[in-house]
Every structure is written in C-alpha cells, then in structure tokens.
Design an enzyme around this catalytic site. Structure first.
Site, PDB file in Angstrom:
ATOM      1  N   SER A   1       0.862  -1.189   0.000  1.00 52.03           N
ATOM      2  CA  SER A   1       0.000   0.000   0.000  1.00 52.03           C
ATOM      3  C   SER A   1       0.894   1.234   0.000  1.00 52.03           C
ATOM      4  CB  SER A   1      -0.863  -0.007   1.265  1.00 52.03           C
ATOM      5  OG  SER A   1      -1.508   1.242   1.448  1.00 52.03           O
TER       6      SER A   1
ATOM      7  N   TYR B   1      -2.198  -1.306  10.331  1.00 46.27           N
ATOM      8  CA  TYR B   1      -2.194  -1.458   8.868  1.00 46.27           C
ATOM      9  C   TYR B   1      -0.857  -1.018   8.274  1.00 46.27           C
ATOM     10  CZ  TYR B   1      -4.011  -1.172   4.057  1.00 46.27           C
ATOM     11  OH  TYR B   1      -4.230  -1.344   2.713  1.00 46.27           O
TER      12      TYR B   1
HETATM   13  P1  NAD Z   1     -11.541  -5.733  -0.092  1.00 45.86           P
HETATM   14  O1  NAD Z   1     -11.904  -5.630   1.332  1.00 45.86           O
HETATM   15  O2  NAD Z   1     -12.570  -5.464  -1.123  1.00 45.86           O
HETATM   16  O3  NAD Z   1     -10.929  -7.168  -0.416  1.00 45.86           O
HETATM   17  C1  NAD Z   1     -10.084  -7.846   0.461  1.00 45.86           C
HETATM   18  C2  NAD Z   1     -10.252  -9.320   0.199  1.00 45.86           C
HETATM   19  O4  NAD Z   1      -9.379 -10.030   1.102  1.00 45.86           O
HETATM   20  C3  NAD Z   1     -11.687  -9.800   0.475  1.00 45.86           C
HETATM   21  O5  NAD Z   1     -12.141 -10.622  -0.568  1.00 45.86           O
HETATM   22  C4  NAD Z   1     -11.533 -10.575   1.786  1.00 45.86           C
HETATM   23  O6  NAD Z   1     -12.484 -11.611   1.953  1.00 45.86           O
HETATM   24  C5  NAD Z   1     -10.113 -11.109   1.648  1.00 45.86           C
HETATM   25  N1  NAD Z   1      -9.583 -11.544   2.939  1.00 45.86           N
HETATM   26  C6  NAD Z   1      -9.589 -10.853   4.108  1.00 45.86           C
HETATM   27  N2  NAD Z   1      -9.064 -11.611   5.091  1.00 45.86           N
HETATM   28  C7  NAD Z   1      -8.706 -12.800   4.522  1.00 45.86           C
HETATM   29  C8  NAD Z   1      -8.119 -13.969   5.018  1.00 45.86           C
HETATM   30  N3  NAD Z   1      -7.793 -14.116   6.311  1.00 45.86           N
HETATM   31  N4  NAD Z   1      -7.886 -14.988   4.166  1.00 45.86           N
HETATM   32  C9  NAD Z   1      -8.241 -14.868   2.859  1.00 45.86           C
HETATM   33  N5  NAD Z   1      -8.811 -13.789   2.321  1.00 45.86           N
HETATM   34  C10 NAD Z   1      -9.045 -12.757   3.164  1.00 45.86           C
HETATM   35  O7  NAD Z   1     -10.290  -4.753  -0.268  1.00 45.86           O
HETATM   36  P2  NAD Z   1      -9.351  -4.428  -1.520  1.00 45.86           P
HETATM   37  O8  NAD Z   1      -9.294  -2.978  -1.646  1.00 45.86           O
HETATM   38  O9  NAD Z   1      -9.714  -5.252  -2.692  1.00 45.86           O
HETATM   39  O10 NAD Z   1      -7.945  -4.903  -0.926  1.00 45.86           O
HETATM   40  C11 NAD Z   1      -7.051  -5.761  -1.605  1.00 45.86           C
HETATM   41  C12 NAD Z   1      -5.636  -5.478  -1.127  1.00 45.86           C
HETATM   42  O11 NAD Z   1      -5.262  -4.164  -1.533  1.00 45.86           O
HETATM   43  C13 NAD Z   1      -5.456  -5.510   0.383  1.00 45.86           C
HETATM   44  O12 NAD Z   1      -4.215  -6.098   0.693  1.00 45.86           O
HETATM   45  C14 NAD Z   1      -5.434  -4.056   0.769  1.00 45.86           C
HETATM   46  O13 NAD Z   1      -4.752  -3.813   1.974  1.00 45.86           O
HETATM   47  C15 NAD Z   1      -4.733  -3.469  -0.428  1.00 45.86           C
HETATM   48  N6  NAD Z   1      -4.958  -2.036  -0.603  1.00 45.86           N
HETATM   49  C16 NAD Z   1      -6.210  -1.539  -0.777  1.00 45.86           C
HETATM   50  C17 NAD Z   1      -6.389  -0.168  -0.951  1.00 45.86           C
HETATM   51  C18 NAD Z   1      -7.747   0.447  -1.124  1.00 45.86           C
HETATM   52  O14 NAD Z   1      -7.862   1.694  -1.077  1.00 45.86           O
HETATM   53  N7  NAD Z   1      -8.796  -0.311  -1.384  1.00 45.86           N
HETATM   54  C19 NAD Z   1      -5.281   0.676  -0.962  1.00 45.86           C
HETATM   55  C20 NAD Z   1      -4.023   0.146  -0.783  1.00 45.86           C
HETATM   56  C21 NAD Z   1      -3.864  -1.222  -0.625  1.00 45.86           C
END
Ligand code: NAD
Length: 259
Positions: free
Chosen positions: A139, A152
């Site tokens: 991130s 985080y």
């Molecule tokens: P999201 O919440 O839509 O998706 C996260 C996914 O991870 C979900 O499908 C959830 O079920 C799964 N998950 C959570 N815990 C789990 C576990 N213990 N085992 C297996 N699966 C699990 O969020 P997103 O935005 O799609 O996030 C994806 C990645 O991107 C994450 O690592 C997040 O930290 C990173 N990220 C997101 C953003 C943002 O703004 N959305 C920004 C920077 C980084």
C-alpha cells in the site's frame, strides 16, 4: 495470446475488490486462476462467471494447513503454480492508544503473516521448476506514515521488507518477487458505502490526479509483474496511487489544484 497465456496463478482475496479485478484480468490475459478467499459465496460466483479458467478455493491466509491444501488442490486442478498474488488484506482505523495487542496481531496476521505463509507455500514448487513470480500487495501506507493506521501501516511496511528478503533469497532460484503499492482504490475497503465515484473523488482533492483509483488500474500493474514482460523487475516497488505519495500541495500557491 494474452500476456499471461499458459500461466497458473493463485490470487488471495480474489473473491472481491482488487483481487476480483485481478482475477478477471488474469483470465482475460490467458491465465488459469485459483481464486483463494474466505468469502465462499463471492468466490464461487466469480469462478462461475470466469468459467473453465477459474476455480474457487476456500483459504484463510493465516492458516498454514489451508495453504498446503489449496496449493496442492490448485496444482492438481489447474497445473503447477507460476504466479502468486498475495492480495488478501484487512484495514483498521484506530489510534495507537486504542489499538489492542489483539487488534495489532490480527491485522499483521492477515496482511503480513498471510503473505509470508503464501510465499512459503508456493516457493518449493517454483524452486523445483526454476521459475515463478510473486506479487505482494502492500500500500502507499507501506511507504509513509498515516494517523490511525498503526497496525495497517506496520503490516504494509512489513510486506515491503518481506518482499526485499524474498527477492534476495529466491531471485537466484529463478523466482521474481515484487510489491505493488496502491493508493486509494474504489473497493469495499476504501468505499464501504459504495458511494458513486464522483462523490468519492471529492475526498481526493489533495492527490495530483484528484480521484480514487479503479481496482482494474491496480490489476494492470499486478498482471505486468506476474507476466514475462517484467522479466528484469525484481525486488522492486510499483506505486499506483495517482500521485498520492509524490508530495504535499501548498494550497493557494501557484501549481496547486484550482490555481
Ligand atoms: P476488499 O476488502 O474489497 O478485499 C479484500 C479481500 O481479502 C476480500 O475478498 C476478503 O475476503 C479477503 N480476505 C480478508 N481476510 C482474509 C483472510 N484471512 N484470508 C483470505 N482472504 C481474506 O479490499 P481491496 O481494496 O480489494 O484490498 C485488496 C488489497 O489491496 C489488500 O491487501 C489491501 O490492503 C490493499 N490495498 C487496498 C487499498 C484500497 O484503497 N482499497 C489501498 C491500498 C492497498
């Protein structure tokens, strides 16, 4: 021929958000995809949408036995694993003083330990075949500090360190390891009410591109790193953040938004 033609990938957190966009793009680029997530309904629905090229596997990334089972099943069903996208993650907004030890360990467990276990689970097969690509989703919070994100940000900085060490240890065995650093992305994580993009973008006025990112824009960077197009990218970081980490505007001065 897509850029991932003939490759097999495991995508954690693949059932929704960025992981789902990544699963869709990987299939469109010719890969077979193991959608691995705790969300069974969403994961099964996405696998059905993507057809023959995708299967859903229930995986809790914090569980080492789950990893062994899912890697074995995906290899039996789809073939040897060429790429791992360590994407599953959770977010928590609390100050340091509000964050309990259990909170901190839970976030690090999913976001950091989960990625570590993923590398351990796929690396032996990749080493045996002398090739593989691992993409760790970190991130912008793995590049800087942010109030209320102690657990985080710690986990995402950890992912960056994990990536560097894995790159050192696995590169000479033919496995590339890189990290992707998204800024704000329009998924449940950053837009949990599902507000329209135009509304959400108002919160990004301080970001040079002045908008939130789409999950498909992050998926494109991940697909590049998983593909042979990035054959000399190793231990590197791709920041996909609309310029969020570039700097801070002096509002009202020349060159700032609106001036
Ligand atoms: P999201 O919440 O839509 O998706 C996260 C996914 O991870 C979900 O499908 C959830 O079920 C799964 N998950 C959570 N815990 C789990 C576990 N213990 N085992 C297996 N699966 C699990 O969020 P997103 O935005 O799609 O996030 C994806 C990645 O991107 C994450 O690592 C997040 O930290 C990173 N990220 C997101 C953003 C943002 O703004 N959305 C920004 C920077 C980084």
């Amino acid at each position: 021929m897509g850029k991932l033609s003939g490759k097999v990938a495991i995508i954690t957190g693949g059932a929704r958000g960025m992981g789902a966009a990544t699963s869709r793009l990987f299939v469109a680029e010719g890969a077979k995809v193991a959608i691995a997530d705790v969300l069974e309904e969403d994961g099964a629905a996405l696998a059905a949408e993507l057809g023959e090229a995708a299967r859903f596997y229930k995986l809790d990334v914090t569980n080492e036995d789950d990893w062994a089972r899912v890697v074995a099943a995906a290899e039996a069903d789809l073939g040897p694993i060429d790429a791992l996208v360590n994407n599953a993650g959770i977010l928590m907004f609390k100050s340091i003083l509000e964050t309990t030890k259990a909170d901190y360990e839970r976030v690090l467990g999913v976001n950091l330990v989960g990625e570590f276990l993923g590398i351990k689970a796929v690396a032996p097969g990749m080493i045996a075949r002398g090739k593989g690509s691992i993409v760790n989703v970190s991130s912008v919070d793995g590049m800087k500090g942010a109030n209320s994100l102690v657990a985080y940000a710690s986990s995402k900085w950890g992912v960056r360190g994990l990536t560097k060490v894995a790159a050192m240890e696995l590169g000479h065995k033919g496995i590339r390891v890189n990290s992707v650093h998204p800024g704000g992305v329009d998924t449940v994580m950053s837009n949990h009410t599902g507000a329209p993009r135009a509304e959400v973008d108002k919160g990004y006025a301080n970001v040079p591109m002045q908008r939130i990112g789409g999950p498909e824009e992050i998926a494109a960077a991940t697909a590049f790193l998983a593909s042979d197009e990035s054959s000399y990218c190793h231990g590197t970081e791709i920041i996909v953040d609309g310029g969020m980490t570039v700097g801070t505007y002096y509002m009202g001065f020349p060159g700032s938004p609106g001036m």
